[in-house]
Enzyme design. Structure first.
Site, short mmCIF file in Angstrom:
data_model
loop_
_atom_site.label_atom_id
_atom_site.label_comp_id
_atom_site.label_asym_id
_atom_site.label_seq_id
_atom_site.Cartn_x
_atom_site.Cartn_y
_atom_site.Cartn_z
N PRO A 1 -4.08 136.65 42.86
CA PRO A 1 -5.05 135.84 43.60
C PRO A 1 -6.02 135.03 42.76
CG PRO A 1 -5.70 138.14 43.62
CD PRO A 1 -4.37 138.09 42.94
N ASP B 1 1.47 126.20 39.21
CA ASP B 1 0.83 125.62 40.39
C ASP B 1 -0.64 125.29 40.14
OD1 ASP B 1 3.02 125.52 41.97
OD2 ASP B 1 2.58 127.31 43.13
N LYS C 1 0.31 121.37 43.86
CA LYS C 1 0.16 120.55 45.07
C LYS C 1 -1.18 120.90 45.71
CE LYS C 1 4.21 121.75 46.92
NZ LYS C 1 4.95 122.32 45.79
N GLY D 1 0.57 130.97 42.39
CA GLY D 1 -0.59 131.78 42.78
C GLY D 1 -0.18 132.79 43.83
N GLY D 2 -0.80 133.97 43.80
CA GLY D 2 -0.49 135.01 44.78
C GLY D 2 0.90 135.58 44.58
N ASP D 3 1.66 135.64 45.67
CA ASP D 3 3.03 136.16 45.64
C ASP D 3 4.00 135.04 46.03
OD1 ASP D 3 4.86 138.78 45.83
OD2 ASP D 3 5.39 137.43 47.47
N ILE E 1 4.93 134.87 49.85
CA ILE E 1 3.91 134.76 50.90
C ILE E 1 3.32 133.36 50.82
CG2 ILE E 1 1.75 135.68 51.85
CD1 ILE E 1 3.94 137.71 52.05
N MET F 1 -5.10 128.63 53.64
CA MET F 1 -5.21 127.17 53.81
C MET F 1 -5.73 126.80 55.19
SD MET F 1 -1.58 126.30 51.92
CE MET F 1 -0.76 127.74 52.60
N GLY G 1 -11.78 133.60 45.37
CA GLY G 1 -11.74 135.05 45.42
C GLY G 1 -11.21 135.72 44.17
#
Length: 460
Positions: free
Chosen positions: A224, A247, A269, A300-302, A305, A382, A411
Site C-alpha cells: 500500500p 506504476d 496511469k 501498488g497493492g496487490d 485487486i 479510486m 496511507g
C-alpha cells in the site's frame, strides 16, 4: 582472520561429548545430522538423550571421564559445569592434537561451532569469532530469509545433471555460461515451488538449444505504500530483475530495492491524465520477455485487486511467456490496519466488500442494495471522482446519512492523513484531501478513534 572456516566430513567418525544436558543435546542434534558416531560421558542423562541412547543413535560409554576414552576420537566436546574437568580435557586434547571445543569458553577451543543455515547440500556457516553472538543471530535470520527451504534442491538437480552438461559442453567457458544462464532463469523458481518436472524440462531445453532466450515476467505487488510492507519475495524478485515496469503509486523508497543496473520504466496511469495504454504495457512486457529478460511488473497493492494483473497474466499466458505472481498487501487491508479500522468486527460488520469507484457509473451496474447493507464494511478504491454519486446511491438504497466514513490519503506512509466524517459529507471531505486516497464506509470506522496507533486523524 581468527579462524579458518572449514567443512569437516564427520560420517562414521567418533565424536566424544562429555556432559549430557541441554547444551550437549544441541551439539548432538547437529552432529547426528552429519552422521557422526556420538559417544557420551556423563553422570546424568536428560530424557531426550536417554531416548537417543535407547534407539541406539548415540552411545553412553561411561559416567566418568578417563584419558583412555580419547583414543580414536576425531573431535571432543566438553559441555560440563566442572571448570577443572573442562580445563583438563582441553589440555589433554591439545597435547594429543585432537580437535576440542569447551562450550562457552572460547579460550579453550581449538575449533568453534559456527551459526549454520542448512539448505543441504548447500550449507552456509557464519561466525563472529565469539565476539558478537546477538549480531550473528540477526545476520543468520536475514540470510535464512533469503534462502527458501527448497533452495538445496537446486544444487541436488545440478549435481545429477553435471556430467551430462559436461558431455554436451566440452569448453569450460560454455559450461559456466550454461549454468549461469540456467540459474538466472525461471528454473530456480520451479524448483523452489516444487515443480521439478518443469524445472528439468527447462534444463533439457537449454542443453538442446543453449542460445535460446528464456525470459519471464513476474507480477509483483508492492503493497500500500510503505516500503516496510514489501514482502520478502517481492524484494528478492526486484533484486533479480533485468527490467522493472512500475506504476504511479510506487514510492522512491520501494524503487531503491531494485538492483542498481536494472532498467526501470515508468508506466503509471493517473485518472484524468493521458498516459500509456494497457495494451502498450502488455506489448512491452511480451517484447522484453521474448528478448530473454527477467521482467518485473511492479504494481501498488496487490496485482489481482484492481491492479489489472488478471488481464496481464492472461495476455502473457496466451503469448507463451513464463510467468509468476508475487502477491502484495492490498491497499484496503494495509491502509485500514494503519488507520486503526478493523474491516470486520463481530459487533459491527460481518463482512467486507471491495469495489472501485473509478468505473462505478461507466456502464457497470453495481448492486446498490447489497452495497448499502449496513452489516458490511465497504472499501472503495479510486472513489474521489465519483464520491457524490456513490454517497447518493448508498443513501437512496438504505444506508444512513450518518454512517461513519473514513478517507485516508497516502496511507501507511509518514504523510498518512485520516479524515473521519459522515456518508452525506463525502463529497466535501474529498475536496480537502489529496490523492492517492481510500474510502472506507461502515460502522467499523467508529472504532478508529479508540484503535488508532499510527497517525492522528482529522474530524470533518
Amino acid at each position: 582472520m581468527d579462524y579458518l572456516p572449514v567443512f569437516l566430513d564427520l560420517k562414521s567418525k567418533n565424536i566424544l561429548i562429555i556432559g549430557a544436558g541441554d547444551i550437549a543435546l544441541n551439539k548432538i542434534k547437529i552432529l547426528l545430522s552429519c552422521k557422526a558416531i556420538i559417544n557420551i560421558i556423563s553422570q546424568d542423562v536428560s530424557l531426550e538423550i536417554q531416548d537417543l541412547i535407547k534407539n541406539k543413535k548415540i552411545f553412553w560409554i561411561s559416567k566418568e571421564f578417563k584419558i583412555s576414552f580419547l583414543e580414536n576420537m576425531f573431535l571432543v566436546i566438553a559441555a560440563t559445569n566442572n571448570t577443572k574437568l573442562n580445563k583438563k580435557i582441553f589440555e589433554i586434547c591439545n597435547k594429543n592434537r585432537i580437535l576440542v571445543n569447551v562450550v562457552d569458553d572460547k579460550s579453550r577451543c581449538s575449533f568453534i561451532f559456527p551459526s549454520i543455515i542448512n539448505r543441504s547440500p548447500i550449507i552456509v556457516a557464519i561466525s563472529s569469532a565469539g565476539k558478537a553472538p546477538v549480531l550473528l543471530r540477526l545476520l543468520r535470520k536475514k540470510i535464512e530469509s533469503m534462502l527458501p527451504i527448497k533452495f538445496g534442491n537446486i544444487a541436488k538437480i545440478a549435481g545429477k545433471w553435471r556430467e551430462i552438461v559436461k558431455n554436451n559442453f566440452s569448453n569450460i567457458l560454455e559450461r559456466k555460461n550454461f549454468w549461469e544462464k540456467l540459474f538466472n532463469s525461471i528454473f530456480i523458481q520451479y524448483v523452489i515451488n516444487g515443480q521439478e518436472k518443469k524445472a528439468i524440462s527447462i534444463l533439457k531445453n537449454m542443453i538442446k538449444r543453449p542460445n535460446t532466450l528464456i525470459g519471464e515476467v513476474i507480477l509483483v505487488g508492492a503493497g500500500p505504500g510503505n516500503s516496510d510492507l514489501l514482502t520478502l519475495r517481492a524484494v528478492q524478485v526486484m533484486q533479480d530483475a533485468d527490467v522493472v515496469l512500475y506504476d504511479n503509486l510506487i514510492s522512491k523508497d520501494i524503487l531503491n530495492f531494485i538492483r542498481r543496473d536494472a532498467k526501470c520504466i515508468y508506466v503509471g496511469k493517473k485518472a484524468g491524465i493521458k498516459s500509456i495504454t494497457q495494451k502498450k504495457i502488455i506489448k512491452l512486457l511480451i517484447f522484453l520477455a521474448k528478448e530473454g529478460k527477467k521482467v518485473v511488473r511492479l504494481k501498488g497493492g496487490d496485482p489481482f485487486i484492481f491492479g489489472r494483473g488478471g488481464e496481464e497474466l492472461e495476455a502473457l499466458k496466451n503469448a507463451n511467456i513464463n510467468v509468476q505472481v508475487v502477491p502484495g498487501i492490498t491497499a484496503g487491508i494495509g491502509i485500514s490496519a494503519y488507520s486503526g479500522i478493523p474491516l470486520t468486527h463481530r459487533d459491527y460488520a460481518q463482512g467486507v466488500i471491495f469495489i472501485t469507484g473509478h468505473k462505478c457509473f461507466n456502464n457497470v451496474l453495481n448492486n446498490w442494495s447489497v452495497l448499502s447493507d449496513s452489516s458490511y464494511t465497504l472499501v472503495i478504491y479510486m472513489a474521489s471522482l465519483k464520491a457524490s454519486e456513490i454517497s447518493k446511491q448508498l443513501i437512496l438504497n438504505g444506508r444512513l446519512q450518518s454512517t461513519p466514513v473514513a478517507i485516508i490519503s497516502q496511507g501507511t506512509t509518514i504523510k498518512q492523513k485520516v479524515t473521519i466524517g459522515r456518508l452525506d459529507e463525502i463529497d466535501k471531505i474529498f475536496k480537502l484531501t489529496i490523492s492517492p486516497s481510500l474510502l472506507i464506509i461502515g460502522d467499523v470506522v467508529s472504532l478508529h478513534k479508540k484503535l488508532t496507533w499510527f497517525k492522528d486523524s482529522t474530524l470533518f
